[in-house]
Design a protein around this motif. Structure first.
Motif, PDB file in Angstrom:
ATOM      1  N   ALA A   9       0.833  -1.206   0.000  1.00  0.00           N
ATOM      2  CA  ALA A   9       0.000   0.000   0.000  1.00  0.00           C
ATOM      3  C   ALA A   9       0.868   1.258   0.000  1.00  0.00           C
ATOM      4  N   LEU A  10       1.957   1.241   0.754  1.00  0.00           N
ATOM      5  CA  LEU A  10       2.863   2.387   0.768  1.00  0.00           C
ATOM      6  C   LEU A  10       3.494   2.605  -0.600  1.00  0.00           C
ATOM      7  N   LEU A  11       3.922   1.527  -1.230  1.00  0.00           N
ATOM      8  CA  LEU A  11       4.531   1.656  -2.549  1.00  0.00           C
ATOM      9  C   LEU A  11       3.553   2.203  -3.579  1.00  0.00           C
ATOM     10  N   MET A  12       2.300   1.750  -3.484  1.00  0.00           N
ATOM     11  CA  MET A  12       1.296   2.191  -4.451  1.00  0.00           C
ATOM     12  C   MET A  12       0.651   3.516  -4.052  1.00  0.00           C
ATOM     13  N   ASP A  13       0.962   3.969  -2.846  1.00  0.00           N
ATOM     14  CA  ASP A  13       0.395   5.205  -2.319  1.00  0.00           C
ATOM     15  C   ASP A  13      -1.134   5.144  -2.281  1.00  0.00           C
ATOM     16  N   VAL A  14      -1.635   4.002  -1.761  1.00  0.00           N
ATOM     17  CA  VAL A  14      -3.079   3.810  -1.577  1.00  0.00           C
ATOM     18  C   VAL A  14      -3.313   3.330  -0.150  1.00  0.00           C
ATOM     19  N   ASN A  15      -4.566   3.375   0.261  1.00  0.00           N
ATOM     20  CA  ASN A  15      -4.963   2.904   1.570  1.00  0.00           C
ATOM     21  C   ASN A  15      -4.892   1.373   1.598  1.00  0.00           C
ATOM     22  N   GLU A  16      -4.536   0.799   2.746  1.00  0.00           N
ATOM     23  CA  GLU A  16      -4.487  -0.658   2.877  1.00  0.00           C
ATOM     24  C   GLU A  16      -5.850  -1.287   2.572  1.00  0.00           C
ATOM     25  N   ARG A  17      -6.908  -0.631   3.015  1.00  0.00           N
ATOM     26  CA  ARG A  17      -8.249  -1.157   2.773  1.00  0.00           C
ATOM     27  C   ARG A  17      -8.550  -1.245   1.276  1.00  0.00           C
TER      28      ARG A  17
END
Length: 194
Positions: A9-17
């Motif tokens: 999620a950090l790499l994609m810059d999105v929320n874990e959910r």
């Protein structure tokens, strides 16, 4: 390389959910290990901007580590094992013991050589846990050198053996303990920077 859900999620810059939903729907390949999602890094659909952001974060982490290394070693950016106090002190002690004995302390010299090898390994490793392992190995070999010096007849009085033990126990081992603690904090800082 498998990534945790959080790392992906950090790499994609999105929320874990959001990422978890994509995994459940099958929009992204992943697998569950021990009830937790993992994603292969190669399976991440990163845009060029996201790739650039990943490299920028890696650069910031590397710069942060270099800054931490510089401050831990007296403000200078040092890359040599020779700049580490326990390394320099052990080299000096090894030279002194080699010059001051008739070869009867070969076992002590071997312990010191192994300690120097481990110190150099710790100094040159990048990962904090491997740095720490090198420094802990050095501590083990230095402790063995103390034990071998302690059984020498001149260690009990004012002979050179006693002075060598004192230098190891009062100078080298405490400064090496500082490097072990520093390498542990290095891993903590790197974890916080992610």
């Amino acid at each position: 390389m498998d990534l945790t859900l959080r790392e992906a999620a950090l790499l994609m810059d999105v929320n874990e959910r959001t990422l978890r939903d994509r995994l459940r729907r099958g929009d992204l390949r992943g697998s569950k290990v021990g009830g937790r999602w993992t994603v292969r890094r190669a399976d991440l659909p990163l845009t060029e901007d996201q790739r650039s952001a990943v490299f920028a974060r890696a650069r910031r982490v590397r710069d942060s580590v270099d800054g931490a290394l510089a401050s831990a070693l007296g403000g200078k950016r040092r890359r040599s094992a020779l700049d580490l106090e326990p390394f320099a002190a052990t080299v000096a002690l090894r030279r002194e013991i080699a010059a001051g004995t008739d070869g009867s302390l070969a076992c002590v010299l071997t312990c010191l050589d192994r300690a120097l090898d481990a110190l150099a390994r710790g100094a040159h490793e990048w990962a904090g846990d491997r740095k720490r392992d090198g420094f802990l190995d050095a501590r083990l070999h230095l402790s063995r050198a103390v034990a071998r010096l302690a059984i020498q007849p001149d260690t009990q009085g004012d002979g050179p053996g006693g002075a060598w033990v004192d230098r190891l126990e009062q100078v080298v081992l405490p400064s090496l303990g500082g490097l072990v603690r520093w390498s542990e904090r290095l891993d903590e800082r790197r974890g916080a920077a992610r």
